[in-house]
Design an enzyme around this catalytic site. Sequence first.
Site, PDB file in Angstrom:
ATOM      1  N   GLY A 140      19.726   9.759   0.791  1.00 37.14           N
ATOM      2  CA  GLY A 140      21.011   9.462   1.417  1.00 37.14           C
ATOM      3  C   GLY A 140      21.952  10.639   1.544  1.00 37.14           C
ATOM      4  N   GLU A 150     -12.466   0.339  -8.283  1.00 38.92           N
ATOM      5  CA  GLU A 150     -11.076  -0.047  -8.550  1.00 38.92           C
ATOM      6  C   GLU A 150     -10.931  -0.698  -9.931  1.00 38.92           C
ATOM      7  OE1 GLU A 150      -8.776   1.142  -6.907  1.00 38.92           O
ATOM      8  OE2 GLU A 150      -9.967   1.819  -5.197  1.00 38.92           O
ATOM      9  N   ASP A 156      -8.932  11.040  -6.339  1.00 43.40           N
ATOM     10  CA  ASP A 156      -8.698  10.908  -7.781  1.00 43.40           C
ATOM     11  C   ASP A 156      -8.846  12.260  -8.464  1.00 43.40           C
ATOM     12  OD1 ASP A 156      -8.450   8.203  -7.369  1.00 43.40           O
ATOM     13  OD2 ASP A 156     -10.532   7.767  -7.867  1.00 43.40           O
TER      14      ASP A 156
END
Length: 615
Positions: A214, A432, A507
Amino acid sequence: MPKNAPKKTNPFVYLFIIALIGAAFALFSGDMNLLGPQQVEEIPITRLMEKYENNQLKTVEIKDNQVLAESLEGEMFRSYKEPTANIQDLGFNDLTKDTSVEVIDTSGGKMWMNILIGVAPFLLLVFFLIFLSRRAAGSMGGGEGGGPFGFGKSKAKIYDKTKHRTKFTDVAGAQEAKDEVVEVVDFLKNPKKYLKMGAKIPKGILLVGAPGTGKTLLARAIAGEADVPFFSVSGSEFVEMFVGVGASRVRDLFKSAKRNAPAIIFIDEIDAIGKQRGQGMGGGHDEREQTLNQILTELDGFDPDTSLIVIAATNRPDVLDKALLRPGRFDRRVHIDMPDMDARAQILELHAKNKTLSKGVDLKKVASQTVGFSGADLENVMNEAAILAVKKQQKTVTQANLNEAVEKVSMGPERRSRRITPSERKIIAHHEVGHAIAGHFTENGEPVHKISIISRGSALGVTWFLPEEDKYLMSEQKMKDEMTSLHGGRVAERLIFGQTTSGASNDLERISRIARSMIMTYGMGDQKKIGPVVFAEKSKSYAGLDFHEKDFSEATARAIDQEVQRFVLEAEKECEKTLKKHLPLLKKIATDLLEKENLSREEFLAYFETQKKKV
Ligand code: ADP
Ligand code: MG
Ligand code: ZN
């Protein structure tokens, strides 16, 4: 307010005038016969000549390639001739006949048309150039002169406060940053108050923060709140292909701002110009250096009483030239942090204002699931959730929409259309689950949030670990644990299928990066071999090629490599130990995952509950 530039005439008005003049010429030269003769019979030129020979014609009019004739009876005839044929060729030159032969000379009108056609493109070009230079100069508000080539003029935009009504309330969270800039705005509004007290307000303020936190938004809010002219430029706008242009733009920018003081100059993404000088070995960055030097000169050049404040924003304060940060220049830094839990909830609330949420939607819960999201990410989450609600033809945005949006923003959209063979799916599932189990049994690892074998972005599957709270420090053990869970995929592949696949490359990359920074940046390597020293590798570019430069010896480099390898292998061993121990569970969860495609945190944790009960 800047002096109003004289009202500019739209260049299209000139074009219109040219077109009108052209039309008028065409009309007067007779090319456009608006009255249109009636009942003209078209006949071949030979027949017309016959009639002439036979004395049947009263008048003959030759115009361009047309021959218009009126017979004694009042009939009208028209024929066409070769453009080059003259009256002699046609034989209309018999002086014994009563027929009046008239040649209408259109070359006068033609000439004008030709001139016009020849000149028009040139005129257009001139008007276009004037138009361009006016635009370039005009955007400066006071922009006097500029000439047809106003490239050296600053492109700074002055915010029109009636249009850009961003306020401090539009910036959620970031309280400290807001407090600091509020002070600055107040100074510009009431300089006397501060000067009487002998207080000096800094000339330059550097907004520092990660992308999407921002910074630009805050600058816009300053513009909206301050009652002074606000000149806004982006660093990249200074850098153009013409050498010297950047410096002259800086000069111009400061000149205009000073003329309109009190005023604010905002330089967004200053790292585009403010990079350390003398880095380019070939002197290829001359332009940027000149621009930077000019900024420094200007910063030094105005005295503090001018009420001119320069605000700059960057997400790379580390690459900025030290000279920029010296006292008297950008000596005040305002950090905009990644939003914490409360700030995230506030940002979500702010962006939910124009959307209809279902009753009972808990934005705090979303905030707790979005650790590490920037303000821009959160805005994106709200928006994606609204889009999902529309897609599903709901009237309101639900918590489920928000959850899906969070996943989409952090991991990319699901790609169900990707074709994956059954054997590949099996490997992905075990990979996974390997990550999930390896991570689950580490001491400091983040909890598993979701496991999925649906492709997203470039990933074939994901194990999503989600921190439960904002953390600002990473312990040595935590980094090691992260490496351990990152090994999980590859190790599971090897344990189950006897070989590894290319799916683990990302990985491994992350593991190496963690290990390397542990040793080279955080001093966590073997203290006898390497010690707590920061080793820096710089890359310089010369003639478009990158060169690496180390500030350590080859012997140290070897020692670092050995330490990195040791860390990576230790983590792998740890991971293998865990997975071997829980191999049946790994297989079972992977089988279930193959069927369900997704496993939630609760579903994953349930496996360990039943296991405990059995023991
Ligand atoms: P930066 O310049 O730091 O990269 P931006 O100011 O361009 O980030 O922020 C991008 C968008 O993200 C903003 O337009 C705004 O909608 C949203 N945003 C970022 N931070 C906040 C915040 N603190 N409050 C509200 N919205 C925010
Ligand atoms: Mg920005
Ligand atoms: Zn993996």
